[in-house]
Design a protein around this motif. Structure first.
Motif, short mmCIF file in Angstrom:
data_model
loop_
_atom_site.label_atom_id
_atom_site.label_comp_id
_atom_site.label_asym_id
_atom_site.label_seq_id
_atom_site.Cartn_x
_atom_site.Cartn_y
_atom_site.Cartn_z
N ILE B 120 0.91 -1.26 -0.06
CA ILE B 120 -0.05 -0.13 0.07
C ILE B 120 0.77 1.37 -0.11
N GLU B 128 -4.33 2.76 -5.37
CA GLU B 128 -4.67 1.84 -4.25
C GLU B 128 -6.13 1.41 -4.72
N GLU B 129 -7.03 2.18 -5.01
CA GLU B 129 -8.30 2.04 -5.45
C GLU B 129 -8.32 1.12 -6.50
N ARG B 132 -7.07 -2.26 -5.30
CA ARG B 132 -8.28 -2.93 -4.73
C ARG B 132 -9.33 -3.47 -5.39
N ARG B 133 -9.61 -2.80 -6.34
CA ARG B 133 -10.61 -3.18 -7.30
C ARG B 133 -10.29 -4.40 -8.31
N VAL B 134 -9.09 -4.46 -8.64
CA VAL B 134 -8.59 -5.44 -9.59
C VAL B 134 -8.44 -6.74 -8.58
N ASN B 135 -8.02 -6.59 -7.61
CA ASN B 135 -7.83 -7.74 -6.79
C ASN B 135 -8.97 -8.09 -5.77
N ALA B 136 -9.96 -7.22 -5.86
CA ALA B 136 -11.08 -7.41 -4.81
C ALA B 136 -10.79 -7.68 -3.55
N TRP B 137 -9.61 -6.81 -2.93
CA TRP B 137 -9.15 -6.83 -1.76
C TRP B 137 -10.01 -6.14 -0.79
N VAL B 138 -10.02 -6.18 0.33
CA VAL B 138 -10.17 -5.53 1.29
C VAL B 138 -11.63 -4.68 1.07
N PHE B 139 -12.44 -5.41 0.45
CA PHE B 139 -13.59 -4.69 -0.02
C PHE B 139 -14.67 -5.11 0.77
N VAL B 143 -18.20 -0.18 -2.41
CA VAL B 143 -17.65 -0.27 -3.76
C VAL B 143 -18.34 0.78 -4.42
#
Lengths: 583, 155
Positions: B120, B128-129, B132-139, B143
């Motif tokens: 990060i 970062e966003e 997060r979106r690509v990896n669907a992390w921490v989501f 959204v």
């Protein structure tokens, strides 16, 4: 950022309006504010929300009226499940109060683009949004992207975010509300503080730019090796103050400002301040705390954290002592050289009749968030009449009060540095005397060291404490016995005082030639930071050095060279002040 | 430990792993299970896949085998091992975090947290966003908010 949120808000209003059109609920009949209020209150929505909404609607109506469109929507917010708004609503309301003001100024400036696209709107009902606001931690379905069904619990996210350095953390807060919420809780900040994920920041105060005392504070992030500039009008025009860092705040104590040329570094007629300002870099806010008893410029400061709640500060306020030596002496002369030895006489009284004031912290802490108590000692400095002071006062954070304490020992000399180490405030004078102040017992006592590091007397030494060890930086001749010779060169050396055997031992040699008379050294945990600033060949240079006392290497490390000072005046070398914070 | 006892771990896929007890007690969850006497037959770990479990066991073995001394070489070796260990792709890392959170291995958890923090670090909010979106992390939620937010920001 703000603008975007406002745009979101506008989008919300638009979408609400559009929805209303869509539902064919336009009614040209006048439905007053009252009914709207009623209906909202039926839904037991908070009053603040009601107010902000109705104001918003009113403003909108007002704006739309010239175009002949009047938005009167009676059933707008009453349909619990029917009215669809953007997903933003629930969360936006949380901060609507502070945004309302600026919203009006932006409204007419920007065209409203429909922000709520079909793919990313997450169309949601209003009541759900409200629920979200009151119960933020509601668990939603984890999103499914690229077929991976993933969901990280909040605590894991928190544990990752807590390890970020400050600048990254600030950026991470912008990512989404969730992250912002997670990273702004007191618990999070406490965790960051306790787990030592903070990195040192150096704050450089007292810059002088083209004759004026600059309002700029230069901050250096050691971990990312980057300078930042903070502008603050509060300290504009003030110079010769002293700074000390406590937890995440910087205390700016005393100082003076010019009476005739405000804002200029002009020492001909000055007002010396008693006031103490507190700067919190995390919020960029300033506030005042109690003023000192005496006005001081360049007081020597020390700070300590106190754990015991029942520490008493022995005061010394008898009538004789209150009397100030109001003689006009030139700045350089020493108070100890006054012919009547006023200070000596004062000092020789028996200390038995001293009244004792016990400062017990109140049960309810006024600040609430930080219950840690600390003391600042302000020693010496120069008073309002340019006289060197030998008085000392102690600030107690729990009572927000300055208390005058015993004066420095007789014939101690002008104090040049003080630090807190192992429960004692140590003070070092220009005439190479070391004394310590015992806070609990309330008196100064001399410390006779067996050896005295040889030093060049033009440079004043600085004492620093790190990890309960006492260090001193002083300048000495590399060779010879203190005589200026051709082959001799002056070097800055770091000494450590053995607190048991009381002798100074040489620890390391500073790589730079001592060019700056007013080099500032500050200790922080296991590090000693030094800033040197001097003018040479018509250029002001600055050097930041760092020394790790716990590490095996005995070398100073340069952390920054010539990055701030080039646009400053040469006089900033004398006025500069540094504080180290863990942020 | 003088005796060598083996523990059987059964994972999500039904595969079984036989490990020494010394290695198995590294994760606190398993340690507690053993202490409570629930480990007589095999310990079921229903939310850990075999890939991750083998990785975890590998890590535990390494840390147990490496003598807990101040020897520089050993420390450096362990450090490089840890470094390679977390050099997995983000999907694996993500699974590891969840497994670690369940198994509660403090060292490894610290290591992975730090890795994520380093990922990060130094990114702009937009990046970062994106990450997060690509990896669907921490989501976990919002959204829409985030997308809206940055769309409007770029406007």
């Amino acid at each position: 950022m703000l603008i975007s949120r406002i745009l979101n808000w506008n989008a919300l209003i638009r979408s609400v309006r559009d929805q209303c059109f869509g539902y064919k609920m336009i009614s040209e009949n006048l439905v007053g504010e009252a009914s709207l209020h009623q209906e909202l209150e039926v839904l037991s929505v908070s009053k603040r929300l009601v107010r902000s909404l109705s104001q918003k609607i009113k403003r909108k109506n007002h704006e739309d009226e010239p175009n002949g469109i009047s938005l009167r929507c009676p059933a707008l917010y009453t349909r619990g499940g029917g009215c669809k708004v953007g997903a933003t609503t629930g969360d936006e309301f949380g901060e609507i109060g502070c945004r309302r003001r600026s919203a009006s100024s932006i409204e007419d400036g920007k065209g409203y683009k429909p922000v709520c696209g079909p793919e990313d709107t997450n169309v949601d009902c209003f009541s759900h949004g409200l629920k979200e606001r009151f119960r933020r931690r509601s668990i939603r379905k984890a999103p499914e992207v690229e077929g991976v069904h993933v969901f990280l619990p909040d605590d894991i996210v928190e544990m990752c975010l807590v390890r970020l350095p400050l600048t990254s953390l600030m950026k991470a807060r912008l990512v989404c509300k969730k992250w912002r919420f997670l990273t702004t809780t007191p618990r999070f900040m406490q965790m960051r503080r306790n787990r030592l994920y903070q990195s040192p920041w150096l704050f450089l105060f007292g810059a002088v730019k083209s004759g004026f005392c600059s309002h700029e504070i230069h901050a250096f992030d050691v971990s990312s090796n980057k300078w930042h500039t903070i502008s603050s009008e509060v300290i504009k025009g003030r110079f010769m103050f002293s700074v000390v860092s406590i937890q995440e705040n910087v205390y700016i104590v005393g100082g003076c400002s010019s009476l005739t040329n405000f804002g200029k570094l002009d020492r001909s007629s000055v007002k010396t301040h008693k006031g103490v300002l507190v700067f919190s870099p995390l919020t960029n806010l300033w506030h005042k705390v109690a003023s000192m008893k005496h006005a001081r410029s360049k007081p020597v400061l020390g700070v300590c954290e106190v754990n015991s709640d029942s520490l008493t500060i022995k005061t010394q306020h008898t009538r004789q002592d209150r009397r100030l030596v109001r003689t006009r002496i030139n700045g350089i002369s020493d108070v100890y050289e006054d012919p009547h030895r006023l200070s000596v006489r004062r000092q020789l009284r028996y200390p038995f009749d001293e009244p004792e004031v016990t400062l017990r912290p109140k049960n309810e802490n006024p600040s609430g968030k930080d219950s840690r108590r600390f003391l600042i000692i302000a020693v010496g400095g120069v008073g309002s009449w340019d006289e060197p002071l030998d008085s000392c006062e102690v600030y107690d954070s729990s009572s927000n009060k300055w208390t005058e304490v015993q004066r420095l020992p007789v014939d101690f000399g002008v104090v040049c540095s003080t630090t807190f180490c192992n429960g004692l405030f140590y003070a070092y004078s220009e005439s190479d005397n070391l004394a310590a102040y015992d806070i609990e017992r309330g008196y100064w006592f001399r410390i006779q060291t067996t050896t005295l590091p040889p030093r060049v007397h033009e440079y004043y030494p600085t004492i620093i404490s790190c990890e309960n060890r006492l260090f001193m930086v002083s300048v000495s001749w590399c060779e010879g016995d203190g005589q200026i010779g051709r082959r001799n060169k002056a070097v800055r050396k770091l000494w450590e005082l053995d607190l048991v055997y009381l002798n100074w031992e040489e620890l390391s040699t500073h790589p730079d030639a001592p060019m700056d008379w007013n080099t500032t050294f500050v200790g922080d945990k296991n590090m000693i930071f030094g800033v040197e600033m001097f003018k040479i060949f018509g250029q002001v240079l600055d050097f930041l050095t760092m020394f790790d006392v716990s590490g095996g290497s005995k070398n100073w490390v340069h952390v920054s060279r010539n990055q701030v000072a080039h646009e400053l005046d040469a006089s900033s070398c004398a006025t500069k002040m540094m504080a180290v914070l863990r942020l | 430990m003088s005796y060598s006892k083996t523990i059987v771990l059964t994972n999500y896929d039904g595969e079984t792993f036989v490990v020494d007890e010394v290695v198995a007690v590294e994760p606190q969850t398993i340690e507690h299970m053993i202490e409570d006497g629930c480990a007589n037959t095999s310990i079921p770990l229903p939310n850990v896949t075999s890939k991750i479990l083998s990785k975890v066991i590998e890590h535990c073995k390494k840390h147990v085998e490496t003598p807990n001394s101040n020897e520089k070489a050993a420390k450096a070796d362990l450090k490089s091992f840890d470094f390679d260990f977390v050099k997995a792709d983000q999907g694996t890392l993500f699974d590891l975090i969840l497994a670690m959170n369940y198994l509660n291995i403090k060292e490894l958890l610290d290591l992975i947290y730090q890795t994520v923090a380093d990922m990060i670090k130094g990114k702009t909010p937009e990046e970062e966003e994106e990450m997060r979106r690509v990896n669907a992390w921490v989501f976990s939620c919002f959204v829409g908010v985030t997308c809206l937010y940055f769309k409007s920001k770029k406007m």
